[in-house]
Design a protein around this motif. Structure first.
Motif, PDB file in Angstrom:
ATOM      1  N   ARG A  86     -87.894 -52.716   5.299  1.00 24.46           N
ATOM      2  CA  ARG A  86     -88.143 -53.795   4.317  1.00 24.46           C
ATOM      3  C   ARG A  86     -87.009 -54.821   4.333  1.00 24.46           C
ATOM      4  N   GLY A 117     -95.718 -44.817  -6.758  1.00 23.34           N
ATOM      5  CA  GLY A 117     -94.975 -43.615  -6.380  1.00 23.34           C
ATOM      6  C   GLY A 117     -93.773 -43.396  -7.250  1.00 23.34           C
ATOM      7  N   ALA A 118     -93.138 -42.247  -7.018  1.00 18.75           N
ATOM      8  CA  ALA A 118     -91.833 -42.008  -7.640  1.00 18.75           C
ATOM      9  C   ALA A 118     -90.870 -43.030  -7.040  1.00 18.75           C
ATOM     10  N   ARG A 163     -96.060 -60.559   8.746  1.00 19.81           N
ATOM     11  CA  ARG A 163     -96.572 -59.680   7.680  1.00 19.81           C
ATOM     12  C   ARG A 163     -98.091 -59.646   7.754  1.00 19.81           C
ATOM     13  N   VAL A 176     -93.534 -52.616  -8.064  1.00 16.56           N
ATOM     14  CA  VAL A 176     -94.673 -51.732  -7.794  1.00 16.56           C
ATOM     15  C   VAL A 176     -94.794 -50.590  -8.800  1.00 16.56           C
ATOM     16  N   THR A 230    -102.531 -50.004  -5.234  1.00 19.54           N
ATOM     17  CA  THR A 230    -102.381 -48.761  -4.442  1.00 19.54           C
ATOM     18  C   THR A 230    -101.717 -47.706  -5.312  1.00 19.54           C
ATOM     19  N   PRO A 259     -98.599 -40.490   0.419  1.00 23.14           N
ATOM     20  CA  PRO A 259     -97.861 -40.808   1.654  1.00 23.14           C
ATOM     21  C   PRO A 259     -96.543 -40.060   1.798  1.00 23.14           C
ATOM     22  N   GLY A 302     -96.458 -40.240  -6.372  1.00 16.77           N
ATOM     23  CA  GLY A 302     -96.367 -39.886  -7.783  1.00 16.77           C
ATOM     24  C   GLY A 302     -97.306 -40.695  -8.650  1.00 16.77           C
ATOM     25  N   LEU A 340     -85.194 -39.990  -5.409  1.00 15.83           N
ATOM     26  CA  LEU A 340     -85.752 -38.684  -4.992  1.00 15.83           C
ATOM     27  C   LEU A 340     -84.641 -37.696  -4.676  1.00 15.83           C
ATOM     28  N   LEU A 398     -93.625 -33.662   0.865  1.00 13.11           N
ATOM     29  CA  LEU A 398     -95.005 -33.386   0.464  1.00 13.11           C
ATOM     30  C   LEU A 398     -95.083 -33.810  -0.998  1.00 13.11           C
ATOM     31  N   PRO A 399     -96.264 -33.995  -1.559  1.00 11.69           N
ATOM     32  CA  PRO A 399     -96.338 -34.360  -2.977  1.00 11.69           C
ATOM     33  C   PRO A 399     -95.552 -33.324  -3.797  1.00 11.69           C
ATOM     34  N   GLY A 400     -94.754 -33.793  -4.738  1.00 13.09           N
ATOM     35  CA  GLY A 400     -93.868 -32.861  -5.469  1.00 13.09           C
ATOM     36  C   GLY A 400     -94.204 -32.754  -6.940  1.00 13.09           C
ATOM     37  N   ALA A 401     -95.341 -33.347  -7.346  1.00 14.65           N
ATOM     38  CA  ALA A 401     -95.702 -33.297  -8.776  1.00 14.65           C
ATOM     39  C   ALA A 401     -97.166 -32.929  -8.943  1.00 14.65           C
ATOM     40  N   LEU A 447     -91.181 -35.772 -13.042  1.00 12.04           N
ATOM     41  CA  LEU A 447     -92.555 -36.282 -13.020  1.00 12.04           C
ATOM     42  C   LEU A 447     -93.557 -35.147 -13.236  1.00 12.04           C
TER      43      LEU A 447
HETATM   44  N1  T1G Z   1     -89.737 -46.561  -4.698  1.00 12.85           N
HETATM   45  C1  T1G Z   1     -88.810 -47.551  -4.736  1.00 12.85           C
HETATM   46  N2  T1G Z   1     -89.025 -48.819  -4.281  1.00 12.85           N
HETATM   47  C2  T1G Z   1     -90.242 -49.069  -3.756  1.00 12.85           C
HETATM   48  C3  T1G Z   1     -91.255 -48.084  -3.677  1.00 12.85           C
HETATM   49  C4  T1G Z   1     -90.963 -46.784  -4.182  1.00 12.85           C
HETATM   50  N3  T1G Z   1     -91.888 -45.792  -4.172  1.00 12.85           N
HETATM   51  N4  T1G Z   1     -92.357 -48.658  -3.095  1.00 12.85           N
HETATM   52  C5  T1G Z   1     -92.029 -49.936  -2.833  1.00 12.85           C
HETATM   53  N5  T1G Z   1     -90.772 -50.189  -3.226  1.00 12.85           N
HETATM   54  C6  T1G Z   1     -90.070 -51.476  -3.153  1.00 12.85           C
HETATM   55  C7  T1G Z   1     -89.761 -51.886  -1.727  1.00 12.85           C
HETATM   56  O1  T1G Z   1     -88.543 -51.310  -1.306  1.00 12.85           O
HETATM   57  C8  T1G Z   1     -89.698 -53.379  -1.867  1.00 12.85           C
HETATM   58  O2  T1G Z   1     -88.431 -53.679  -2.475  1.00 12.85           O
HETATM   59  C9  T1G Z   1     -90.769 -53.703  -2.906  1.00 12.85           C
HETATM   60  O3  T1G Z   1     -90.963 -52.472  -3.624  1.00 12.85           O
HETATM   61  C10 T1G Z   1     -92.080 -54.137  -2.290  1.00 12.85           C
HETATM   62  O4  T1G Z   1     -92.412 -53.128  -1.319  1.00 12.85           O
HETATM   63  C11 T1G Z   1     -93.105 -37.167  -6.605  1.00 12.85           C
HETATM   64  C12 T1G Z   1     -91.960 -37.743  -4.249  1.00 12.85           C
HETATM   65  C13 T1G Z   1     -96.652 -49.908  -2.404  1.00 12.85           C
HETATM   66  C14 T1G Z   1     -97.903 -50.218  -0.249  1.00 12.85           C
HETATM   67  O5  T1G Z   1     -94.241 -43.792  -0.369  1.00 12.85           O
HETATM   68  O6  T1G Z   1     -96.019 -47.999   0.651  1.00 12.85           O
HETATM   69  O7  T1G Z   1     -93.978 -40.434  -5.078  1.00 12.85           O
HETATM   70  O8  T1G Z   1     -87.505 -55.106  -0.613  1.00 12.85           O
HETATM   71  O9  T1G Z   1     -92.279 -54.662   0.661  1.00 12.85           O
HETATM   72  O10 T1G Z   1     -95.750 -54.444   1.634  1.00 12.85           O
HETATM   73  O11 T1G Z   1     -94.805 -36.667  -5.096  1.00 12.85           O
HETATM   74  O12 T1G Z   1     -94.263 -50.571  -0.905  1.00 12.85           O
HETATM   75  O13 T1G Z   1     -88.653 -56.154  -2.588  1.00 12.85           O
HETATM   76  O14 T1G Z   1     -86.423 -55.034  -2.884  1.00 12.85           O
HETATM   77  O15 T1G Z   1     -93.380 -52.364   0.822  1.00 12.85           O
HETATM   78  O16 T1G Z   1     -96.780 -54.999  -0.661  1.00 12.85           O
HETATM   79  C15 T1G Z   1     -94.461 -42.219  -2.587  1.00 12.85           C
HETATM   80  C16 T1G Z   1     -94.072 -46.595  -0.768  1.00 12.85           C
HETATM   81  C17 T1G Z   1     -93.031 -42.127  -3.014  1.00 12.85           C
HETATM   82  C18 T1G Z   1     -95.139 -45.730  -1.408  1.00 12.85           C
HETATM   83  C19 T1G Z   1     -96.554 -52.069  -1.218  1.00 12.85           C
HETATM   84  N6  T1G Z   1     -94.873 -43.605  -2.512  1.00 12.85           N
HETATM   85  N7  T1G Z   1     -94.361 -47.998  -0.915  1.00 12.85           N
HETATM   86  O17 T1G Z   1     -96.341 -52.636   0.042  1.00 12.85           O
HETATM   87  O18 T1G Z   1     -94.456 -54.231  -0.515  1.00 12.85           O
HETATM   88  S1  T1G Z   1     -92.474 -40.464  -3.035  1.00 12.85           S
HETATM   89  C20 T1G Z   1     -94.700 -44.295  -1.378  1.00 12.85           C
HETATM   90  C21 T1G Z   1     -95.307 -48.585  -0.125  1.00 12.85           C
HETATM   91  C22 T1G Z   1     -93.342 -39.780  -4.301  1.00 12.85           C
HETATM   92  C23 T1G Z   1     -94.014 -37.731  -5.560  1.00 12.85           C
HETATM   93  C24 T1G Z   1     -93.309 -38.277  -4.368  1.00 12.85           C
HETATM   94  C25 T1G Z   1     -95.407 -50.083  -0.253  1.00 12.85           C
HETATM   95  C26 T1G Z   1     -96.651 -50.547  -1.057  1.00 12.85           C
HETATM   96  P1  T1G Z   1     -87.708 -55.086  -2.123  1.00 12.85           P
HETATM   97  P2  T1G Z   1     -93.100 -53.589   0.037  1.00 12.85           P
HETATM   98  P3  T1G Z   1     -95.885 -54.160   0.183  1.00 12.85           P
END
Ligand code: T1G
Length: 653
Positions: A276, A63-64, A462, A24, A98, A124, A102, A69, A131-134, A77
């Motif tokens: 997951r 995302g990050a 799913r 992703v 999506t 999210p 980040g 984190l 909360l968003p950090g960047a 970031l």
């Molecule tokens: N980091 C690490 N791994 C991630 C990941 C992430 N952000 N998102 C998904 N994965 C891995 C997940 O563990 C799985 O791994 C594979 O990708 C497929 O995910 C600085 C601090 C994008 C909607 O919260 O919502 O950014 O099991 O099974 O159903 O402000 O993944 O295959 O080994 O969920 O198609 C913010 C989290 C982070 C988004 C896809 N972002 N991800 O859904 O696949 S914090 C999120 C999702 C951040 C900044 C802040 C969903 C998806 P594996 P999946 P999916």
């Protein structure tokens, strides 16, 4: 490094930076370094007039990297995005899939954002207790205003591309050729000299957002999330209005660092990966490819059967519901129509959508209608003899390769499977009521269930949007078996001196949506009463309530009385009954405090969880956590019962 790359191509003076880190494009430290190097290359190349940032694979940056984190690894970031803003050349983030957290914040560092029509954006972080950090709260407030920023980052929900465009968060939409269209869009804007300043340099939203409105929104967000995390988002959005950009960013980072250091974040990160993992169990590693499931049959049109039918209809499956009698069938079909009509009245579903889903559910009293189904789910009366008779019947009718599932919440799936000639195609699919709402699906693996059958139902889960957990066969599987343990001392606690309101208050203060007494009133005390009688068991206090017609909310009285139908009120009759039974049992009642209530309910629950792991009924402790936060309302901020026991439970418990 081999599993990621950041490519850079040039097209008529426009650079195209393509991020490629399956699955992703999560922004790990290594990926950020590669992106930083490419931005430096773009900044120094005078032949480059503009930059398009795109991603390979199924989505723009999601995302990050959640694993990383809380770690400080430069470039952070926030700094990478600042660098992007300052490369001195206009840029476009070309969004597909999506763009979350980040990822969306990275796009906000661009001058423009483009998106393919079915893309989504979101912040999210709040679902991780963050909360968003960047810069996400600050830049979103600059572009869309405080209320929109608070709603986006406070709910953590995704926004479709059209809505994002309407809010000013996306500048241009494409039906196809996202990258090529984005290159043309940028080249045209450069040629026209029509390039706005970076988001951080734009004027803050002019309108003065009403503090009261933000406070009201924040309270509602916290209530819905059952968490205080949205309060941090609200503070950061408030700062975006009141402070300079730089000061607001400093404050956002301070709030983020504190949140990322919290036990709540660690618990929610645990659940993110646990959910997951639960959906990818070891059983299916070498399984044959999943079978095709499009037509589904549900046996039984009662509360569970109609809920299950709606869960499938909501996800585009064709469903036939079978009842033995016309009257019962019509009651079930009416329940389905009424449920959808209520959704239309509430505005949560369009009439057209509701009619489409109703149209996907047909009813029959004929067993032959089951012969075409790829998956048959029995949701009949919770009685082994009834279920075995049904399975023997459908075994004779169902086509080869059809999967036969029972929705039993307690009974021995192996015994049911043995009443068929196809035990490898039989398993349990334990839905939770209301089945069209609750996310948890316990997938009960029988001794003979084929791995490909497990893989097939996981794929179906799913598509249903369910959270599956594969569990083994025992009385009550994982959830209900531990629920029985959690409630095992409830009567004795009440006889010892607590009253129902004390117990429920202790649970609510722990973080449960409601306590066991109110929950039993809601579900109906007669369900467990019938179970106890079937097992020849006695539980004096609830048995006496049931004998006195106090079956719960539906009877207007149970542990509580319900004058206006819903609000539980302590009832002197119940207090007197507890006193009477305590006296009969020679129990001298005393004060029972909140800690004791939690110890004597959660302690047995954890012990049962440990036995479930020892017996292999659950493969992982985290699977048990996933069952409880998704099926029973265990507070997510505590990570689930087994995680809570290890990381939060105080030594006195
Ligand atoms: N980091 C690490 N791994 C991630 C990941 C992430 N952000 N998102 C998904 N994965 C891995 C997940 O563990 C799985 O791994 C594979 O990708 C497929 O995910 C600085 C601090 C994008 C909607 O919260 O919502 O950014 O099991 O099974 O159903 O402000 O993944 O295959 O080994 O969920 O198609 C913010 C989290 C982070 C988004 C896809 N972002 N991800 O859904 O696949 S914090 C999120 C999702 C951040 C900044 C802040 C969903 C998806 P594996 P999946 P999916």
């Amino acid at each position: 490094m081999a599993d990621m790359s950041v490519g850079l191509e040039r097209s008529n003076g426009i650079a195209i930076l393509t991020i490629d880190r399956p699955p992703v494009n999560a922004l790990s430290h290594e990926l950020r370094k590669l992106i930083a190097a490419r931005l430096d290359e773009v900044a120094r190349d005078d032949a480059i007039a503009g930059l398009v940032i795109a991603c390979a694979g199924r989505t723009f940056v999601a995302g990050a990297d959640i694993e990383e984190l809380g770690l400080v690894r430069h470039p952070m970031l926030r700094d990478l995005i600042d660098t992007l803003e300052r490369i001195g050349k206009p840029s476009v983030a070309a969004i597909h899939g999506t763009a979350l957290g980040g990822g969306f914040e990275l796009s906000l560092g661009c001058t423009f954002r483009s998106a393919i029509a079915d893309a989504k954006i979101g912040l999210p972080e709040v679902k991780l207790g963050l909360l968003p950090g960047a810069g996400g709260t600050v830049r979103t407030t600059y572009l869309a205003g405080a209320e929109a920023a608070l709603k986006l980052a406070g709910t953590g929900d995704m926004l479709d591309a059209t809505s994002a465009r309407d809010l000013g968060l996306v500048d241009v939409l494409f039906d196809s050729d996202l990258v090529a269209g984005s290159v043309r869009f940028l080249a045209d804007r450069i040629a026209a000299g029509n390039i706005p300043s970076p988001v951080s340099s734009r004027a803050r939203p002019a309108e003065r957002t009403d503090d009261g409105q933000l406070a009201k929104m924040t309270a509602e967000l916290c209530r819905k999330a059952r968490s205080s995390a949205p309060e941090q988002v609200a503070k950061a959005v408030r700062n975006a209005i009141d402070l300079s950009f730089d000061d607001a960013m400093i404050e956002e980072r301070r709030l983020f660092d504190a949140a990322a250091a919290s036990p709540r974040f660690r618990a929610l990160r645990h659940l993110f990966f646990a959910e997951r993992a639960a959906a990818k169990p070891v059983e299916t590693v070498d399984a044959a490819p999943p079978r095709t499931v499009q037509s589904v049959a549900v046996i039984g049109a009662g509360t569970m059967g109609s809920g299950i039918a709606m869960a499938f209809a909501n996800s585009g499956f064709d469903v036939v519901v079978r009842e033995t009698g016309d009257a019962a069938l019509e009651r079930g079909m009416k329940r389905i129509r009424d449920t959808y009509d209520r959704s239309v009245t509430r505005g949560s579903l369009s009439r057209e959508d509701a009619d489409g889903r109703i149209g996907r559910v047909s009813g029959t009293t004929e067993a032959e209608a089951l012969s075409a189904a790829d998956l048959i789910i029995e949701a009949a009366f919770e009685d082994m003899a009834v279920k075995k008779q049904i399975f023997a019947e459908i075994d004779a009718i169902a086509k080869p390769g059809a999967i036969l599932a029972t929705n039993t919440s307690y009974l021995d799936v192996n015994e049911i499977a043995r009443s068929t000639r196809r035990p490898s195609d039989v398993l349990g699919l334990h839905f939770f009521s209301p089945a069209n709402v609750m996310r948890l699906l316990e997938v009960v693996r029988g001794a003979d269930t084929a791995p490909e059958v497990i893989a097939t139902v996981l794929k179906v889960a799913r598509r249903l949007g369910k959270q599956p957990v594969v569990v083994g066969v025992c009385h009550g599987f994982v959830g209900n078996r531990m629920l029985q343990a959690r409630n095992s001392q409830l009567s004795r606690l009440l006889l010892d001196g607590a009253d129902p309101a004390d117990v429920d208050a202790a649970f609510r203060n722990f973080g449960w949506p409601m306590g066991p007494c109110q929950m039993q009133d809601l579900a109906g005390l007669d369900i467990s009463w019938r179970n106890r009688k079937a097992l020849g068991k006695v539980d004096l206090l609830p048995d006496r309530l049931c004998e006195n017609g106090r079956l719960g909310q539906k009877a207007g009285k149970g542990w509580y009385r319900y004058e206006n139908g819903r609000d539980p009120k302590p009832d002197a009759e119940v207090a007197a009954l507890i006193e009477e039974l305590a006296a009969e049992s020679g129990i001298a009642r005393r004060t029972v405090g909140e800690q004791e209530i939690i110890d004597r309910t959660h302690g047995p629950m954890i012990d049962e969880g440990r036995r479930i792991l020892e017996e292999g009924v659950a493969a992982r402790a985290s699977d048990i956590d996933v069952v409880w936060v998704n099926g029973y309302g265990f507070p997510r901020d505590l990570g689930g019962p087994m995680y809570w026991d290890e990381h939060f439970r105080t030594s006195s418990q």
